[in-house]
Write a protein that holds these residues in place. Sequence first.
Motif, mmCIF file in Angstrom:
data_model
loop_
_atom_site.group_PDB
_atom_site.id
_atom_site.type_symbol
_atom_site.label_atom_id
_atom_site.label_comp_id
_atom_site.label_asym_id
_atom_site.label_seq_id
_atom_site.Cartn_x
_atom_site.Cartn_y
_atom_site.Cartn_z
ATOM 1 N N PRO A 41 -11.005 22.746 34.082
ATOM 2 C CA PRO A 41 -11.607 23.527 33.044
ATOM 3 C C PRO A 41 -12.635 24.684 33.922
ATOM 4 N N ILE A 42 -11.828 25.429 34.692
ATOM 5 C CA ILE A 42 -12.413 26.531 35.372
ATOM 6 C C ILE A 42 -11.346 27.612 35.127
ATOM 7 N N GLN A 43 -11.919 28.812 35.235
ATOM 8 C CA GLN A 43 -11.214 30.031 34.990
ATOM 9 C C GLN A 43 -11.385 31.003 36.038
ATOM 10 N N VAL A 44 -10.495 31.908 36.620
ATOM 11 C CA VAL A 44 -10.877 33.008 37.266
ATOM 12 C C VAL A 44 -10.523 34.314 36.901
ATOM 13 N N LEU A 45 -11.113 35.344 37.384
ATOM 14 C CA LEU A 45 -10.866 36.659 37.055
ATOM 15 C C LEU A 45 -10.867 37.514 38.492
ATOM 16 N N VAL A 46 -9.679 38.079 38.516
ATOM 17 C CA VAL A 46 -9.478 38.774 39.801
ATOM 18 C C VAL A 46 -9.231 40.358 39.460
ATOM 19 N N ILE A 47 -10.216 41.188 40.093
ATOM 20 C CA ILE A 47 -9.897 42.698 39.658
ATOM 21 C C ILE A 47 -9.370 43.142 41.046
ATOM 22 N N GLY A 75 -6.317 29.791 35.472
ATOM 23 C CA GLY A 75 -7.302 28.809 35.505
ATOM 24 C C GLY A 75 -6.902 28.098 36.923
ATOM 25 N N GLY A 76 -7.922 27.051 37.307
ATOM 26 C CA GLY A 76 -7.539 26.402 38.548
ATOM 27 C C GLY A 76 -6.716 25.416 38.253
ATOM 28 N N GLU A 77 -5.762 24.815 39.064
ATOM 29 C CA GLU A 77 -4.950 23.825 39.178
ATOM 30 C C GLU A 77 -5.077 22.817 40.345
ATOM 31 N N GLY A 78 -4.815 21.554 40.167
ATOM 32 C CA GLY A 78 -4.989 20.692 40.894
ATOM 33 C C GLY A 78 -6.418 20.352 41.455
ATOM 34 N N THR A 79 -6.503 20.480 42.702
ATOM 35 C CA THR A 79 -7.827 20.267 43.657
ATOM 36 C C THR A 79 -8.279 21.578 44.080
ATOM 37 N N GLU A 80 -7.830 22.713 43.807
ATOM 38 C CA GLU A 80 -8.143 24.018 44.362
ATOM 39 C C GLU A 80 -9.601 24.541 43.644
ATOM 40 N N GLY A 81 -10.337 25.135 44.512
ATOM 41 C CA GLY A 81 -11.731 25.812 44.027
ATOM 42 C C GLY A 81 -11.297 27.138 43.427
ATOM 43 N N PRO A 82 -12.305 27.559 43.139
ATOM 44 C CA PRO A 82 -12.220 29.012 42.371
ATOM 45 C C PRO A 82 -11.540 30.094 43.260
ATOM 46 N N SER A 83 -11.875 30.348 44.669
ATOM 47 C CA SER A 83 -11.300 31.266 45.477
ATOM 48 C C SER A 83 -9.742 30.978 45.708
ATOM 49 N N GLU A 84 -9.258 29.604 45.833
ATOM 50 C CA GLU A 84 -8.000 29.234 45.961
ATOM 51 C C GLU A 84 -7.292 29.584 44.900
ATOM 52 N N TYR A 132 -15.142 32.592 37.096
ATOM 53 C CA TYR A 132 -15.381 33.018 38.386
ATOM 54 C C TYR A 132 -14.883 34.370 38.698
ATOM 55 N N ALA A 133 -15.483 35.473 39.018
ATOM 56 C CA ALA A 133 -14.948 36.598 39.228
ATOM 57 C C ALA A 133 -14.668 37.176 40.833
ATOM 58 N N PHE A 134 -13.715 37.680 41.004
ATOM 59 C CA PHE A 134 -13.437 38.256 42.491
ATOM 60 C C PHE A 134 -12.780 39.691 42.348
ATOM 61 N N GLY A 135 -12.880 40.169 43.563
ATOM 62 C CA GLY A 135 -12.388 41.504 43.645
ATOM 63 C C GLY A 135 -11.159 41.328 44.653
ATOM 64 N N ALA A 136 -10.019 42.207 44.619
ATOM 65 C CA ALA A 136 -8.972 41.786 45.593
ATOM 66 C C ALA A 136 -8.556 43.121 46.136
ATOM 67 N N ASP A 137 -8.634 43.416 47.647
ATOM 68 C CA ASP A 137 -8.026 44.685 48.172
ATOM 69 C C ASP A 137 -6.518 44.620 48.454
ATOM 70 N N VAL A 138 -5.848 45.333 47.426
ATOM 71 C CA VAL A 138 -4.499 45.188 47.421
ATOM 72 C C VAL A 138 -3.630 46.415 47.995
#
Length: 185
Positions: A41-47, A75-84, A132-138
């Motif tokens: 029950p965690i969600q991630v957002l990556v811009i 969403g988070g899967e298994g044992t991964e944290g938000p950044s994973e 949890y929000a993140f930015g990603a330089d692609v």
Amino acid sequence: MERGLRATPDFGAQTPLSRSSTQLSLATHIDSNGGYVTRQPIQVLVIPFRRTSRGYRFGVLHRADFDAWQGVAGGGEGTEGPSEAAARELGEELSIDGRVSIIELDTRSSIPAYFFEQRSSWARNTFVVPEYAFGADVTGHRVRLSEEHTEIRWLSYETASQMLTWDSNKTALWELWQRLTTWED
């Protein structure tokens, strides 16, 4: 390295969370390969963003299942944290492999748990799911959309902000834009 910037682990890397099992309340579902995956029950957002000669361009994705423009989300899967989870979702939804720079944002939102199919498998007291929000330089990475999205547009901050559907995405975009432009020399 500047505050908030760090290298992302390889996609698929997993590390144990520092939460107790009662706080995790994992739900199990079947992934596209027929395997069982636990949905936390965690969600991630990556811009996603690119550095261009015209300044920063932010990737805004159109969902395939309904008319909404957003960042990469999941969403988070298994044992991964938000950044994973953020790194994995970026790889799955944009078919990016390898390492990218991730900016962990301070932006946090909550999504009512009833929006998630896995809700019935989580603890009864799971009423909201933190995002949890993140930015990603692609920059320099080839992007190929998964079936979850029909289109990606690379837009200026102003245009991207107007196009995004969800307020949480707009807030995360604003914070990312501030971090990127404030750190410029």
